[in-house]
Design a protein around this motif. Structure first.
Motif, PDB file in Angstrom:
ATOM      1  N   ILE A 121       0.789  -1.128  -0.096  1.00  0.00           N
ATOM      2  CA  ILE A 121       0.106   0.152   0.016  1.00  0.00           C
ATOM      3  C   ILE A 121       0.792   1.112   0.047  1.00  0.00           C
ATOM      4  O   ILE A 121       0.516   2.183  -0.709  1.00  0.00           O
ATOM      5  CB  ILE A 121      -0.959   0.189   1.234  1.00  0.00           C
ATOM      6  N   ASP A 123       4.093   1.536  -1.096  1.00  0.00           N
ATOM      7  CA  ASP A 123       4.744   1.476  -2.586  1.00  0.00           C
ATOM      8  C   ASP A 123       3.850   2.080  -3.584  1.00  0.00           C
ATOM      9  O   ASP A 123       4.025   2.913  -4.608  1.00  0.00           O
ATOM     10  CB  ASP A 123       5.646   0.724  -2.614  1.00  0.00           C
ATOM     11  N   SER A 124       2.543   1.347  -3.453  1.00  0.00           N
ATOM     12  CA  SER A 124       1.649   1.873  -4.584  1.00  0.00           C
ATOM     13  C   SER A 124       1.073   3.328  -4.321  1.00  0.00           C
ATOM     14  O   SER A 124       0.857   3.829  -5.417  1.00  0.00           O
ATOM     15  CB  SER A 124       0.518   0.727  -4.468  1.00  0.00           C
ATOM     16  N   SER A 125       0.807   3.765  -3.261  1.00  0.00           N
ATOM     17  CA  SER A 125       0.461   5.093  -3.074  1.00  0.00           C
ATOM     18  C   SER A 125       1.629   6.226  -3.394  1.00  0.00           C
ATOM     19  O   SER A 125       1.389   7.014  -4.066  1.00  0.00           O
ATOM     20  CB  SER A 125       0.122   5.415  -1.576  1.00  0.00           C
ATOM     21  N   ALA A 128       1.533   6.117  -7.304  1.00  0.00           N
ATOM     22  CA  ALA A 128       0.453   6.762  -7.744  1.00  0.00           C
ATOM     23  C   ALA A 128       0.427   8.102  -7.943  1.00  0.00           C
ATOM     24  O   ALA A 128       0.058   8.833  -8.705  1.00  0.00           O
ATOM     25  CB  ALA A 128      -1.017   6.070  -7.125  1.00  0.00           C
ATOM     26  N   VAL A 155      -5.067   8.700 -10.457  1.00  0.00           N
ATOM     27  CA  VAL A 155      -4.215   8.421  -9.447  1.00  0.00           C
ATOM     28  C   VAL A 155      -4.737   6.999  -8.731  1.00  0.00           C
ATOM     29  O   VAL A 155      -3.960   6.242  -8.490  1.00  0.00           O
ATOM     30  CB  VAL A 155      -4.224   9.503  -8.202  1.00  0.00           C
ATOM     31  N   THR A 156      -6.086   7.010  -8.622  1.00  0.00           N
ATOM     32  CA  THR A 156      -6.699   5.555  -8.166  1.00  0.00           C
ATOM     33  C   THR A 156      -6.013   4.392  -9.040  1.00  0.00           C
ATOM     34  O   THR A 156      -5.800   3.400  -8.650  1.00  0.00           O
ATOM     35  CB  THR A 156      -8.063   5.663  -8.163  1.00  0.00           C
ATOM     36  N   PHE A 159      -2.552   3.449  -8.633  1.00  0.00           N
ATOM     37  CA  PHE A 159      -2.721   2.683  -7.246  1.00  0.00           C
ATOM     38  C   PHE A 159      -2.755   1.216  -7.444  1.00  0.00           C
ATOM     39  O   PHE A 159      -2.274   0.375  -7.284  1.00  0.00           O
ATOM     40  CB  PHE A 159      -3.456   3.284  -6.331  1.00  0.00           C
ATOM     41  N   SER A 162      -0.433  -0.349  -9.606  1.00  0.00           N
ATOM     42  CA  SER A 162       0.834  -0.790  -8.861  1.00  0.00           C
ATOM     43  C   SER A 162       0.616  -1.995  -8.109  1.00  0.00           C
ATOM     44  O   SER A 162       1.590  -2.796  -7.817  1.00  0.00           O
ATOM     45  CB  SER A 162       0.998   0.552  -8.097  1.00  0.00           C
ATOM     46  N   LEU A 163      -0.620  -2.266  -7.333  1.00  0.00           N
ATOM     47  CA  LEU A 163      -0.793  -3.301  -6.626  1.00  0.00           C
ATOM     48  C   LEU A 163      -0.974  -4.681  -7.375  1.00  0.00           C
ATOM     49  O   LEU A 163      -0.475  -5.851  -7.349  1.00  0.00           O
ATOM     50  CB  LEU A 163      -2.161  -3.300  -6.037  1.00  0.00           C
TER      51      LEU A 163
END
Length: 197
Positions: A121, A123-125, A128, A155-156, A159, A162-163
């Protein structure tokens, strides 16, 4: 991106590089699945942008595509060459540099203290939020603008993507899974910008 890509080889030991995922993949089938999923994610994001915003600059792919400066009068042959150049660079530099940094160094730095899920979470934030530089605060018609709702969606989406990259790092037991998924995502995005917009 170059600095992010070479930093692990300068600053980390062999053990450190292994900890951030620079290892041989455990199962190569996950690399193929990562590639397919990255492509699908980018194409879904294209359709989502088209449904919501059409060919306006509030569509993230439309705005990103503006930076490619594809001439309106370009021949199909030259367009294909330009696409190949953009695809090769887009599939190489940012996927390697960003994945070694975000899914490698950043993730591993947090995973020891807060666990894998919470670290993903974090690194994904970070990933993003940095992508607001691609779309969010935009420069159109000689002025800056901020598209609030499209930016939140973008951005979402970054994110969630990225996950997805992290998922394939875990499934393949190698940072290569994340790099390949990211590379395929970029290929799909560039294809959509060149041939579907």
């Amino acid at each position: 991106m170059t600095i992010s890509a070479i930093a692990p080889f300068i600053f980390l030991t062999k053990y450190g590089r292994k900890e951030i995922g620079i290892t041989k993949p455990r199962n190569f089938k996950w690399l193929l699945i990562a590639f397919v999923c990255g492509l699908i994610a980018s194409i879904l994001l294209y359709f989502f942008g088209q449904i919501l915003y059409g060919n306006s600059y509030q569509n993230w792919y439309m705005y990103v595509g503006k930076s490619y400066k594809i001439p309106a009068t370009i021949t199909q042959s030259d367009k294909n060459i330009m696409f190949a150049i953009m695809a090769i660079t887009g599939m190489t530099f940012s996927p390697i540099g960003e994945e070694l940094f975000f899914r490698g160094i950043v993730h591993s730095s947090f995973a020891k203290s807060i666990g894998e899920k919470k670290a993903s979470i974090v690194d994904s934030s970070a990933f993003a939020l940095t992508h607001i530089s691609h779309f969010g605060l935009v420069f159109i018609n000689e002025k800056w603008d901020f598209f609030t709702i499209p930016t939140i969606i973008w951005v979402t989406s970054m994110f969630l993507v990225s996950l997805l990259f992290f998922t394939f790092r875990k499934k393949s037991d190698s940072i290569l899974g994340a790099i390949i998924c990211h590379s395929a995502f970029n290929l799909g995005m560039i294809f959509c910008i060149f041939y579907l917009l």
